[in-house]
Design a protein around this motif. Structure first.
Motif, PDB file in Angstrom:
ATOM      1  N   ILE A  84      58.901  91.682  25.371  1.00 12.58           N
ATOM      2  CA  ILE A  84      58.340  91.057  26.576  1.00 12.58           C
ATOM      3  C   ILE A  84      57.004  91.725  26.869  1.00 12.58           C
ATOM      4  CG2 ILE A  84      58.697  90.629  29.037  1.00 12.58           C
ATOM      5  CD1 ILE A  84      61.756  90.972  28.405  1.00 12.58           C
ATOM      6  N   GLU A  85      55.966  90.924  27.089  1.00 14.06           N
ATOM      7  CA  GLU A  85      54.609  91.461  27.232  1.00 14.06           C
ATOM      8  C   GLU A  85      54.149  91.494  28.677  1.00 14.06           C
ATOM      9  OE1 GLU A  85      51.959  89.246  24.765  1.00 14.06           O
ATOM     10  OE2 GLU A  85      52.906  89.880  22.889  1.00 14.06           O
ATOM     11  N   GLU A  86      53.353  92.510  28.994  1.00 14.30           N
ATOM     12  CA  GLU A  86      52.614  92.518  30.249  1.00 14.30           C
ATOM     13  C   GLU A  86      51.597  91.375  30.231  1.00 14.30           C
ATOM     14  OE1 GLU A  86      53.059  94.354  32.817  1.00 14.30           O
ATOM     15  OE2 GLU A  86      54.024  96.230  32.201  1.00 14.30           O
ATOM     16  N   PRO A  87      51.202  90.855  31.392  1.00  8.36           N
ATOM     17  CA  PRO A  87      50.162  89.809  31.411  1.00  8.36           C
ATOM     18  C   PRO A  87      48.850  90.352  30.842  1.00  8.36           C
ATOM     19  CG  PRO A  87      51.258  89.999  33.547  1.00  8.36           C
ATOM     20  CD  PRO A  87      51.700  91.178  32.741  1.00  8.36           C
ATOM     21  N   PRO A  88      48.017  89.496  30.238  1.00 11.88           N
ATOM     22  CA  PRO A  88      46.706  89.943  29.746  1.00 11.88           C
ATOM     23  C   PRO A  88      45.859  90.506  30.886  1.00 11.88           C
ATOM     24  CG  PRO A  88      47.236  87.733  28.945  1.00 11.88           C
ATOM     25  CD  PRO A  88      48.255  88.075  29.983  1.00 11.88           C
ATOM     26  N   PHE A  89      44.907  91.358  30.544  1.00 10.26           N
ATOM     27  CA  PHE A  89      44.002  91.879  31.560  1.00 10.26           C
ATOM     28  C   PHE A  89      43.306  90.698  32.234  1.00 10.26           C
ATOM     29  CE2 PHE A  89      43.392  95.301  28.129  1.00 10.26           C
ATOM     30  CZ  PHE A  89      44.555  95.962  28.519  1.00 10.26           C
ATOM     31  N   PRO A  90      43.388  90.588  33.554  1.00 12.51           N
ATOM     32  CA  PRO A  90      42.840  89.393  34.228  1.00 12.51           C
ATOM     33  C   PRO A  90      41.328  89.257  34.106  1.00 12.51           C
ATOM     34  CG  PRO A  90      43.540  91.054  35.826  1.00 12.51           C
ATOM     35  CD  PRO A  90      44.049  91.503  34.495  1.00 12.51           C
ATOM     36  N   GLU A  91      40.627  90.383  33.905  1.00 19.60           N
ATOM     37  CA  GLU A  91      39.161  90.323  33.820  1.00 19.60           C
ATOM     38  C   GLU A  91      38.673  89.878  32.448  1.00 19.60           C
ATOM     39  OE1 GLU A  91      40.374  93.904  36.375  1.00 19.60           O
ATOM     40  OE2 GLU A  91      40.946  92.987  34.459  1.00 19.60           O
ATOM     41  N   ALA A  92      39.574  89.866  31.459  1.00 22.48           N
ATOM     42  CA  ALA A  92      39.177  89.546  30.082  1.00 22.48           C
ATOM     43  C   ALA A  92      38.808  88.080  29.954  1.00 22.48           C
ATOM     44  CB  ALA A  92      40.303  89.895  29.119  1.00 22.48           C
ATOM     45  N   GLY A  93      38.001  87.778  28.937  1.00 29.00           N
ATOM     46  CA  GLY A  93      37.609  86.399  28.673  1.00 29.00           C
ATOM     47  C   GLY A  93      36.278  86.327  27.971  1.00 29.00           C
ATOM     48  N   ASP A  94      35.701  85.140  27.953  1.00 26.91           N
ATOM     49  CA  ASP A  94      34.466  84.927  27.210  1.00 26.91           C
ATOM     50  C   ASP A  94      33.219  85.357  27.963  1.00 26.91           C
ATOM     51  OD1 ASP A  94      35.893  83.863  25.095  1.00 26.91           O
ATOM     52  OD2 ASP A  94      35.714  81.797  25.821  1.00 26.91           O
ATOM     53  N   ASN A  95      33.344  85.636  29.240  1.00 29.18           N
ATOM     54  CA  ASN A  95      32.147  85.936  30.042  1.00 29.18           C
ATOM     55  C   ASN A  95      32.259  87.277  30.768  1.00 29.18           C
ATOM     56  OD1 ASN A  95      30.762  83.331  29.562  1.00 29.18           O
ATOM     57  ND2 ASN A  95      32.523  82.499  30.692  1.00 29.18           N
ATOM     58  N   VAL A  96      32.820  88.276  30.102  1.00 23.92           N
ATOM     59  CA  VAL A  96      32.955  89.600  30.696  1.00 23.92           C
ATOM     60  C   VAL A  96      31.573  90.247  30.807  1.00 23.92           C
ATOM     61  CG1 VAL A  96      33.962  91.904  30.422  1.00 23.92           C
ATOM     62  CG2 VAL A  96      35.267  89.871  29.755  1.00 23.92           C
ATOM     63  N   SER A  97      31.277  90.813  31.959  1.00 25.27           N
ATOM     64  CA  SER A  97      29.973  91.464  32.144  1.00 25.27           C
ATOM     65  C   SER A  97      29.898  92.712  31.273  1.00 25.27           C
ATOM     66  CB  SER A  97      29.759  91.846  33.612  1.00 25.27           C
ATOM     67  OG  SER A  97      30.664  92.860  33.999  1.00 25.27           O
ATOM     68  N   PRO A  98      28.704  93.018  30.738  1.00 23.96           N
ATOM     69  CA  PRO A  98      28.565  94.200  29.884  1.00 23.96           C
ATOM     70  C   PRO A  98      29.051  95.491  30.538  1.00 23.96           C
ATOM     71  CG  PRO A  98      26.608  92.825  29.728  1.00 23.96           C
ATOM     72  CD  PRO A  98      27.447  92.249  30.825  1.00 23.96           C
ATOM     73  N   GLU A  99      28.879  95.594  31.852  1.00 19.81           N
ATOM     74  CA  GLU A  99      29.268  96.818  32.556  1.00 19.81           C
ATOM     75  C   GLU A  99      30.775  97.027  32.544  1.00 19.81           C
ATOM     76  OE1 GLU A  99      27.434  94.365  33.886  1.00 19.81           O
ATOM     77  OE2 GLU A  99      25.435  95.294  33.687  1.00 19.81           O
ATOM     78  N   LEU A 100      31.541  95.952  32.437  1.00 18.70           N
ATOM     79  CA  LEU A 100      33.002  96.045  32.500  1.00 18.70           C
ATOM     80  C   LEU A 100      33.629  96.309  31.131  1.00 18.70           C
ATOM     81  CD1 LEU A 100      35.569  95.799  34.255  1.00 18.70           C
ATOM     82  CD2 LEU A 100      35.480  93.312  33.870  1.00 18.70           C
ATOM     83  N   ILE A 101      32.893  96.077  30.072  1.00 20.41           N
ATOM     84  CA  ILE A 101      33.466  96.168  28.714  1.00 20.41           C
ATOM     85  C   ILE A 101      34.046  97.548  28.414  1.00 20.41           C
ATOM     86  CG2 ILE A 101      32.887  96.111  26.252  1.00 20.41           C
ATOM     87  CD1 ILE A 101      31.033  93.719  26.938  1.00 20.41           C
ATOM     88  N   PRO A 102      33.310  98.657  28.655  1.00 16.82           N
ATOM     89  CA  PRO A 102      33.934  99.967  28.375  1.00 16.82           C
ATOM     90  C   PRO A 102      35.218 100.206  29.152  1.00 16.82           C
ATOM     91  CG  PRO A 102      31.558 100.199  28.620  1.00 16.82           C
ATOM     92  CD  PRO A 102      31.898  98.810  29.058  1.00 16.82           C
ATOM     93  N   GLU A 103      35.300  99.680  30.379  1.00 16.37           N
ATOM     94  CA  GLU A 103      36.511  99.863  31.176  1.00 16.37           C
ATOM     95  C   GLU A 103      37.690  99.119  30.554  1.00 16.37           C
ATOM     96  OE1 GLU A 103      39.439 100.766  33.769  1.00 16.37           O
ATOM     97  OE2 GLU A 103      37.507 101.776  33.551  1.00 16.37           O
ATOM     98  N   LEU A 104      37.454  97.905  30.056  1.00 20.41           N
ATOM     99  CA  LEU A 104      38.537  97.165  29.400  1.00 20.41           C
ATOM    100  C   LEU A 104      38.973  97.846  28.112  1.00 20.41           C
ATOM    101  CD1 LEU A 104      37.459  93.440  29.905  1.00 20.41           C
ATOM    102  CD2 LEU A 104      39.351  94.645  31.005  1.00 20.41           C
ATOM    103  N   ILE A 105      38.009  98.412  27.378  1.00 24.64           N
ATOM    104  CA  ILE A 105      38.342  99.153  26.158  1.00 24.64           C
ATOM    105  C   ILE A 105      39.209 100.359  26.493  1.00 24.64           C
ATOM    106  CG2 ILE A 105      37.355 100.580  24.316  1.00 24.64           C
ATOM    107  CD1 ILE A 105      34.946  98.643  24.338  1.00 24.64           C
ATOM    108  N   LYS A 106      38.843 101.054  27.570  1.00 26.23           N
ATOM    109  CA  LYS A 106      39.635 102.210  28.006  1.00 26.23           C
ATOM    110  C   LYS A 106      41.037 101.773  28.431  1.00 26.23           C
ATOM    111  CE  LYS A 106      39.754 106.000  31.360  1.00 26.23           C
ATOM    112  NZ  LYS A 106      39.041 106.679  32.461  1.00 26.23           N
TER     113      LYS A 106
END
Length: 435
Positions: free
Chosen positions: A105-127
């Motif tokens: 059973i999986e956790e929901p995907p990160f809600p901020e993820a998608g095709d239009n993620v701002s560059p500033e948020l990318i390192p946070e999603l990677i972390k």
């Protein structure tokens, strides 16, 4: 400056033929999963679950501590049954033990993820996804992909130069997940807007270059760099010099000369985290060696004990004498099959008694071969000698911290002196002294 324009190399037998053409197989996880809080370089993660807690695939179970650290996420759903100290690959560390309910059973995907993620948020999603370098070094990727202050990054290099003998996990990842790798490049390019992207591949893996070239069609920044198959072609500093002609100064970082280098598999995971909202909970690993009946490239959930993979590879056709996490050049011998697959497990290699027949160590014969093959122009025997007599300051003066741990010196040494092992211990002692 220690690094010379002409890098030195050795040419070990690569032994990749048994897995080179074998497609990646996804395997089920066993009943008991083991998650060390030290799957990365830097500070261990802190457990954020308790015994009895229920977890899902992607549940945060270990939280990064400090700047250089990484999140640990469950790769299965089930229940936490123990939190205990265990001997794992890099020492004794806290491990979270999860009983797999086999439901995944999986956790929901990160809600901020998608095709239009701002560059500033990318390192946070990677972390958040817990991504660390997948080539073996396991440096937290969010740190590497955060724009360094005062420095301009103009070049990305993807390390697909899989020079360690026996490993084909990167090769199969490039062949089978080329589109995801290229999309991962585009994600990071949105942060840095680089002028050039190189993908370094050895000339014994040209098929991967063709697949990646096709996947990158229309994205003109990407150049497939075919490199000579030699060891250690995949070493970061050598790869930079061979792709760009630039050199990282002694004690410096690739960012100092405008470059970021990361493994091809890491870019695939970046795509999955930023575009799909998926955590890093699995990786491709080659399970290989003469004793195995059927060596394979497997897509394995992190935390799977090595012992549970042997039957999947047909069991042993000959009793193994030695098991290495990694390969014979840079790998570490392991003595416990309960050690799990982690973020940096590129391959596990089994050897027969005949293959590891070791001559007894003798005194150095002053052949200078370790000096001749050191790709960063160190004097391995002198560093080793300094460590063995307890002179850590001398080992540091001799440049122990510049060692890239390629293993060329130990490979070439006719006296069977454990040069790499001693230099690794010297580096650990130098770091401890600095604390």
């Amino acid at each position: 400056m220690r690094f010379k324009l002409k890098y030195k190399a050795t040419f070990p037998a690569y032994n990749k033929s048994r897995t080179h053409d074998k497609a990646i197989e996804r395997v089920d996880a066993p009943a008991i999963m083991v998650y060390p809080m030290s799957m990365h370089i830097g500070a261990p993660a802190k457990p954020v679950v308790a015994v009895g807690d229920t977890v899902k695939v992607g549940t945060l179970i270990g939280e990064a501590q400090g700047f250089i650290s990484g999140n640990i996420l469950s790769s299965v759903s089930g229940k936490v049954i123990s939190i205990e100290e265990r001997d794992v690959l890099n020492g004794r560390h806290t491990c979270i033990i999860v009983k797999n309910d086999q439901d995944y059973i999986e956790e929901p995907p990160f809600p901020e993820a998608g095709d239009n993620v701002s560059p500033e948020l990318i390192p946070e999603l990677i972390k958040r996804a817990g991504i660390s370098g997948m080539g073996g070094a396991t440096f937290p990727t969010n740190v590497k992909m955060t724009p360094p202050k005062g420095k301009t990054i103009d070049t990305l290099i993807l390390n697909g130069a899989e020079c360690e003998p026996y490993s084909t996990s990167d090769f199969r990842t490039m062949v089978e997940y080329a589109d995801e790798i290229i999309e991962g490049i585009k994600v990071i390019d949105s942060i840095f807007n680089v002028g050039k992207v190189y993908i370094g591949i050895e000339d014994n893996a040209k098929e991967a270059g063709e697949v990646l070239k096709q996947a990158a069609s229309g994205y003109d920044k990407v150049e497939i760099k075919i490199l000579k198959a030699q060891y250690p072609q995949g070493s970061e500093k050598q790869l930079i010099e061979h792709c760009t002609g630039r050199q990282v100064p002694a004690g410096g970082l690739p960012a100092d000369i405008g470059v970021i280098v990361s493994n091809v598999g890491t870019f695939q995971q970046i795509y999955r985290a930023v575009r799909l909202g998926k955590p890093m909970v699995e990786r491709v690993t080659t399970i290989t060696g003469t004793p195995l009946a059927e060596p394979k490239n497997l897509l394995i959930r992190l935390g799977t004990p090595i012992d549970d993979l042997i039957d999947i590879c047909g069991g042993f056709q000959e009793v193994p004498r030695k098991v290495i996490h990694g390969g014979p050049m840079m790998g570490m011998t392991i003595k416990d099959g309960a050690i799990p697959i982690s973020k940096g497990t590129t391959h596990i290699t089994f050897f027969t008694a005949e293959e590891v027949a070791e001559d007894e160590r003798i005194d150095c014969i002053r052949c200078s071969e370790c000096l001749n093959v050191c790709p960063v122009s160190l004097q391995p025997i002198l560093i080793s000698n300094a460590y063995e007599r307890g002179d850590i300051e001398k080992a540091e003066q001799l440049g122990a911290m510049d060692c890239i741990e390629c293993g060329n010196c130990s490979y070439i040494c006719p006296s069977k002196i454990p040069l790499l092992e001693n230099i690794r211990k010297a580096k650990a002692a130098i770091k401890q002294k600095a604390v």
